[in-house]
Design an enzyme around this catalytic site. Sequence first.
Site, PDB file in Angstrom:
ATOM      1  N   ASP A 105       0.900  -1.148   0.000  1.00  0.00           N
ATOM      2  CA  ASP A 105       0.000   0.000   0.000  1.00  0.00           C
ATOM      3  C   ASP A 105       0.935   1.194   0.000  1.00  0.00           C
ATOM      4  OD1 ASP A 105      -1.482   2.277   0.868  1.00  0.00           O
ATOM      5  OD2 ASP A 105      -3.081   0.907   1.438  1.00  0.00           O
ATOM      6  N   HIS A 106       1.017   1.896  -1.120  1.00  0.00           N
ATOM      7  CA  HIS A 106       2.095   2.888  -1.232  1.00  0.00           C
ATOM      8  C   HIS A 106       1.955   4.022  -0.215  1.00  0.00           C
ATOM      9  CE1 HIS A 106      -0.784   5.095  -3.799  1.00  0.00           C
ATOM     10  NE2 HIS A 106      -0.018   6.147  -3.633  1.00  0.00           N
ATOM     11  N   HIS A 131      -5.821   2.747   1.444  1.00  0.00           N
ATOM     12  CA  HIS A 131      -5.089   3.913   1.944  1.00  0.00           C
ATOM     13  C   HIS A 131      -5.740   4.558   3.184  1.00  0.00           C
ATOM     14  CE1 HIS A 131      -3.328   3.206  -1.867  1.00  0.00           C
ATOM     15  NE2 HIS A 131      -4.114   3.966  -2.582  1.00  0.00           N
TER      16      HIS A 131
HETATM   17  C1  BG6 Z   1      -4.184   4.927  -6.081  1.00  0.00           C
HETATM   18  C2  BG6 Z   1      -5.582   5.071  -6.643  1.00  0.00           C
HETATM   19  O1  BG6 Z   1      -4.087   3.789  -5.273  1.00  0.00           O
HETATM   20  O2  BG6 Z   1      -3.869   6.066  -5.312  1.00  0.00           O
HETATM   21  C3  BG6 Z   1      -5.719   6.353  -7.437  1.00  0.00           C
HETATM   22  O3  BG6 Z   1      -5.873   3.960  -7.471  1.00  0.00           O
HETATM   23  C4  BG6 Z   1      -5.266   7.541  -6.631  1.00  0.00           C
HETATM   24  O4  BG6 Z   1      -7.062   6.538  -7.871  1.00  0.00           O
HETATM   25  C5  BG6 Z   1      -3.889   7.282  -6.037  1.00  0.00           C
HETATM   26  O5  BG6 Z   1      -5.234   8.662  -7.494  1.00  0.00           O
HETATM   27  C6  BG6 Z   1      -3.503   8.396  -5.082  1.00  0.00           C
HETATM   28  O6  BG6 Z   1      -2.170   8.234  -4.693  1.00  0.00           O
HETATM   29  P1  BG6 Z   1      -1.294   9.471  -4.292  1.00  0.00           P
HETATM   30  O7  BG6 Z   1       0.002   8.894  -3.856  1.00  0.00           O
HETATM   31  O8  BG6 Z   1      -1.182  10.352  -5.494  1.00  0.00           O
HETATM   32  O9  BG6 Z   1      -2.034  10.164  -3.190  1.00  0.00           O
END
Ligand code: BG6
Length: 484
Positions: free
Chosen positions: A176-177, A239
Amino acid sequence: MSHTIVIFGASGDLTSRKLVPALFRLFSRGRLPDSTRIVGVSRSPYEHSEWRKSLRETTAKFVGKSFSEEAWESFAPNIYYQPGDIKDAESFQSLATFLDEIEEGKSTGRVYYLSTMPQLYEEAIQQLGAAGLACDKTGPRRVIIEKPFGTDLKTAQRLNESIHNVFREDQIYRIDHYLGKETVQNIFALRFANSIFEPLWNRNYIDHVQITVAEEVVIGRRAGYYDNSGILRDMFQNHILQLMMITAMEPPAKFDAALVRDEKVKVLHSVRKMTGGDFASQTVRGQYDGYLQEEGVPANSQTETFAALKLYCDNWRWQGVPFFLRSGKGMSCRTTQIVIQFKNVPHQLFGGSKKENKLGNRLVIQVQPAEGIQLHFETKVADAGMKTRTNHLDFNFQDSIGGQEMPDAYQRLLLDAVQGDASLFARGDEVELAWSIIDPIIEAWRSPAAPPLHTYQTGLWGPEECSQWLFDQKREWFDVCPVI
Ligand code: BG6
């Protein structure tokens, strides 16, 4: 020990946009273990040199001004390409032979990164097992799995089962980044490396918590995925619940993968399940005006691009404290923030703002893009008797690292996986519990008794009904775009 990182889905966007730039940055800073190799696997028939050339272009673009030609020249020889089809057992045999060849029979750790279409995860895992690639006799074997991990509880359970047929849980890294973001990890530091916040971090002092992940962007060309997914699957199950777990968890006895994840999982166990009328009173659904005109979106789509939820944790620390979670596309600005809203003083001595619904002190954790922390408190208005107004102390993460580039989430996560630290990855039970919270809401939203789907104008803070919803609960969203 040297390592080989095998990326399945090598010709995909994630590889060129995130994974290889992150590995290159780690390499440039001397953070990657010596002789780490990268092997890309996908169906396209590239030569090593062609793939290196194309990655040089994309890496230079995504790394930006810190890209160094000299560093690339030393990095590139460690990149290889092996054509292969996930549905084809022979491709995995050839891959096994190729890996043995480049590793020259030395004990080597391997990380398999599944960056393919999610429909291929099960097959890829099964093929890795059948080709003997999961066997860790000659070095650790780990597998990183991108989101989405299933599309509901059932599919996540099935995926867990089939992965567990091949890999042990300690070999599995569900990514989960958000957990790789520096400011998300800073929540651990804020809470557990300071003595001044934790005594207040409970139902005695906190009125409520707000977690907002707002995105200015709309869905663009992702209709095929997004219209089936919607915001609850895309942002909440992963997230946002991760941010909630870290905000709400108890301090672990040690910062290690098992204990950190045990505490996070306890939070999910404590989340009160919604029933009956809760789905209408504790949730808000929205769709931005213009969504139905996006390329590939069915004209009658009921998919949500905005959602707000009110969740409770039934445990000692949080009893009675609502967690308001919201996320949307097409919002006023890009901001991810966690607001800890403290209760009012028990007795007001001074004249201050007469604003309705005014609450007390507030701690704002800016996760992105203006990474930092602000503490809002009352101060005296100069030369105005004993009137007060709200001011704030402001900590800016970027300033504190002296203008250095903020590391990208994938840098941290890839390095952790290579080094065998799973603290910042989701465990099997965690992912399933998260689905068990989200599934009933999705189901209720698809039923005839679903709450209304509000349309909202892009460039604002989601549906007006959502602001009113919180206002009626004597609270207000912290609708402030960060200053970058
Ligand atoms: C991804 C979603 O996991 O996270 C996207 O699939 C979203 O829809 C993105 O835009 C948001 O990531 P970050 O790091 O830009 O907040």
